[in-house]
Design a protein around this motif. Structure first.
Motif, PDB file in Angstrom:
ATOM      1  N   THR A 145      -1.941  -4.514   2.612  1.00 29.57           N
ATOM      2  CA  THR A 145      -2.117  -5.601   3.567  1.00 29.57           C
ATOM      3  C   THR A 145      -2.261  -5.026   4.970  1.00 29.57           C
ATOM      4  O   THR A 145      -1.359  -4.341   5.464  1.00 29.57           O
ATOM      5  CB  THR A 145      -0.923  -6.568   3.528  1.00 29.57           C
ATOM      6  OG1 THR A 145      -0.798  -7.116   2.215  1.00 29.57           O
ATOM      7  CG2 THR A 145      -1.091  -7.686   4.542  1.00 29.57           C
ATOM      8  N   VAL A 146      -3.394  -5.284   5.590  1.00 26.33           N
ATOM      9  CA  VAL A 146      -3.603  -4.870   6.979  1.00 26.33           C
ATOM     10  C   VAL A 146      -3.033  -5.957   7.878  1.00 26.33           C
ATOM     11  O   VAL A 146      -3.439  -7.116   7.805  1.00 26.33           O
ATOM     12  CB  VAL A 146      -5.094  -4.650   7.278  1.00 26.33           C
ATOM     13  CG1 VAL A 146      -5.304  -4.337   8.763  1.00 26.33           C
ATOM     14  CG2 VAL A 146      -5.645  -3.518   6.416  1.00 26.33           C
ATOM     15  N   SER A 147      -2.070  -5.569   8.712  1.00 25.71           N
ATOM     16  CA  SER A 147      -1.367  -6.561   9.522  1.00 25.71           C
ATOM     17  C   SER A 147      -1.932  -6.705  10.927  1.00 25.71           C
ATOM     18  O   SER A 147      -1.903  -7.792  11.502  1.00 25.71           O
ATOM     19  CB  SER A 147       0.120  -6.210   9.622  1.00 25.71           C
ATOM     20  OG  SER A 147       0.289  -4.938  10.253  1.00 25.71           O
ATOM     21  N   HIS A 148      -2.459  -5.613  11.494  1.00 22.40           N
ATOM     22  CA  HIS A 148      -2.960  -5.713  12.860  1.00 22.40           C
ATOM     23  C   HIS A 148      -3.837  -4.515  13.198  1.00 22.40           C
ATOM     24  O   HIS A 148      -3.872  -3.524  12.455  1.00 22.40           O
ATOM     25  CB  HIS A 148      -1.814  -5.810  13.867  1.00 22.40           C
ATOM     26  CG  HIS A 148      -0.971  -4.575  13.965  1.00 22.40           C
ATOM     27  ND1 HIS A 148      -0.059  -4.188  12.996  1.00 22.40           N
ATOM     28  CD2 HIS A 148      -0.910  -3.605  14.928  1.00 22.40           C
ATOM     29  CE1 HIS A 148       0.529  -3.070  13.352  1.00 22.40           C
ATOM     30  NE2 HIS A 148       0.021  -2.680  14.516  1.00 22.40           N
ATOM     31  N   ALA A 149      -4.542  -4.640  14.308  1.00 24.55           N
ATOM     32  CA  ALA A 149      -5.363  -3.553  14.820  1.00 24.55           C
ATOM     33  C   ALA A 149      -5.029  -3.323  16.281  1.00 24.55           C
ATOM     34  O   ALA A 149      -4.646  -4.252  16.995  1.00 24.55           O
ATOM     35  CB  ALA A 149      -6.848  -3.882  14.670  1.00 24.55           C
ATOM     36  N   VAL A 150      -5.180  -2.080  16.708  1.00 28.13           N
ATOM     37  CA  VAL A 150      -4.997  -1.728  18.116  1.00 28.13           C
ATOM     38  C   VAL A 150      -6.323  -1.185  18.629  1.00 28.13           C
ATOM     39  O   VAL A 150      -6.928  -0.307  18.004  1.00 28.13           O
ATOM     40  CB  VAL A 150      -3.886  -0.675  18.300  1.00 28.13           C
ATOM     41  CG1 VAL A 150      -3.817  -0.203  19.749  1.00 28.13           C
ATOM     42  CG2 VAL A 150      -2.544  -1.241  17.859  1.00 28.13           C
TER      43      VAL A 150
END
Length: 211
Positions: A145-150
């Motif tokens: 699960t990818v939760s966020h990107a920076v």
């Protein structure tokens, strides 16, 4: 007339928008171009298909891309630091040229840790049953699960190679975005260097507000 004079004249006319360079093809009289809006948002992941195609469709353009993937590429020091792996560890590297109505509007070089996807159906971002689905959807297919990107955007001048691919003048202004996707366990699963020409594209950030 000397070759250097002709080249400088071409570069000047490209910078003024009179001519446009097309990689591997030559230099042509430029048609009028509207700036393309490039949306950056954590809310733009599509359940199916590509966010880029959806963005282009929203402004009445056909979005597509060309890509080249190299598996088992040793990670350079900067990429290794961004992915939280040791320098030289193997990665899957994919280079993209994104097109709007057949014209280049964005470049991207993506890196994924090879040990994360090795032996799965998503090891090649543009191959297999999940080709072109994007990082978030591909990782979901293998239980991550990818939760966020920076993202870290900064202005700089285009390199000669970037200018050739984008059809802009060498050293023209671009926005360089360093993007890294993280899993819900905090592990970096992909990092990319995205290059957007300032003269042709308007970058808009959409920030969702949770209440």
């Amino acid at each position: 007339m000397g070759e250097n004079v002709v080249r400088r004249a071409q570069e000047l006319l490209i910078s003024q928008g009179v001519l446009e360079g097309r990689a591997g093809s030559g230099t042509y009289v430029a048609e009028p171009r509207q700036r393309v809006r490039v949306v950056r948002s954590s809310a733009r992941v599509q359940p199916e298909g590509s966010p880029f195609r959806a963005d282009m469709k929203a402004v009445g353009k056909h979005g597509d891309w060309e890509s080249r993937t190299d598996a088992k590429v040793p990670a350079p020091a900067e990429i290794a630091a961004r992915l939280g792996i040791a320098e030289g560890e193997l990665c899957v590297r994919t280079s993209y040229e994104f097109l709007a109505d057949g014209r280049p509007v964005q470049l991207s070089t993506s890196w994924e840790p090879y040990d994360l996807t090795a032996g799965t159906l998503v090891v090649l971002p543009e191959g297999g049953p999940h080709a072109g689905a994007g990082v978030v959807n591909r990782m979901a297919a293998i239980g991550i699960t990818v939760s966020h990107a920076v993202e870290q955007p900064e202005p700089r001048q285009a390199t000669a190679e970037e200018a050739s691919l984008l059809g802009i003048q060498k050293a023209a202004l671009v926005t360089h975005i360093r993007r890294t996707y993280y899993s819900d366990q905090g592990r970096p699963v992909e990092t990319a260097d995205i290059v957007v020409p300032a003269a042709h594209c308007e970058i808009v950030y959409e920030i969702p507000i949770n209440r």
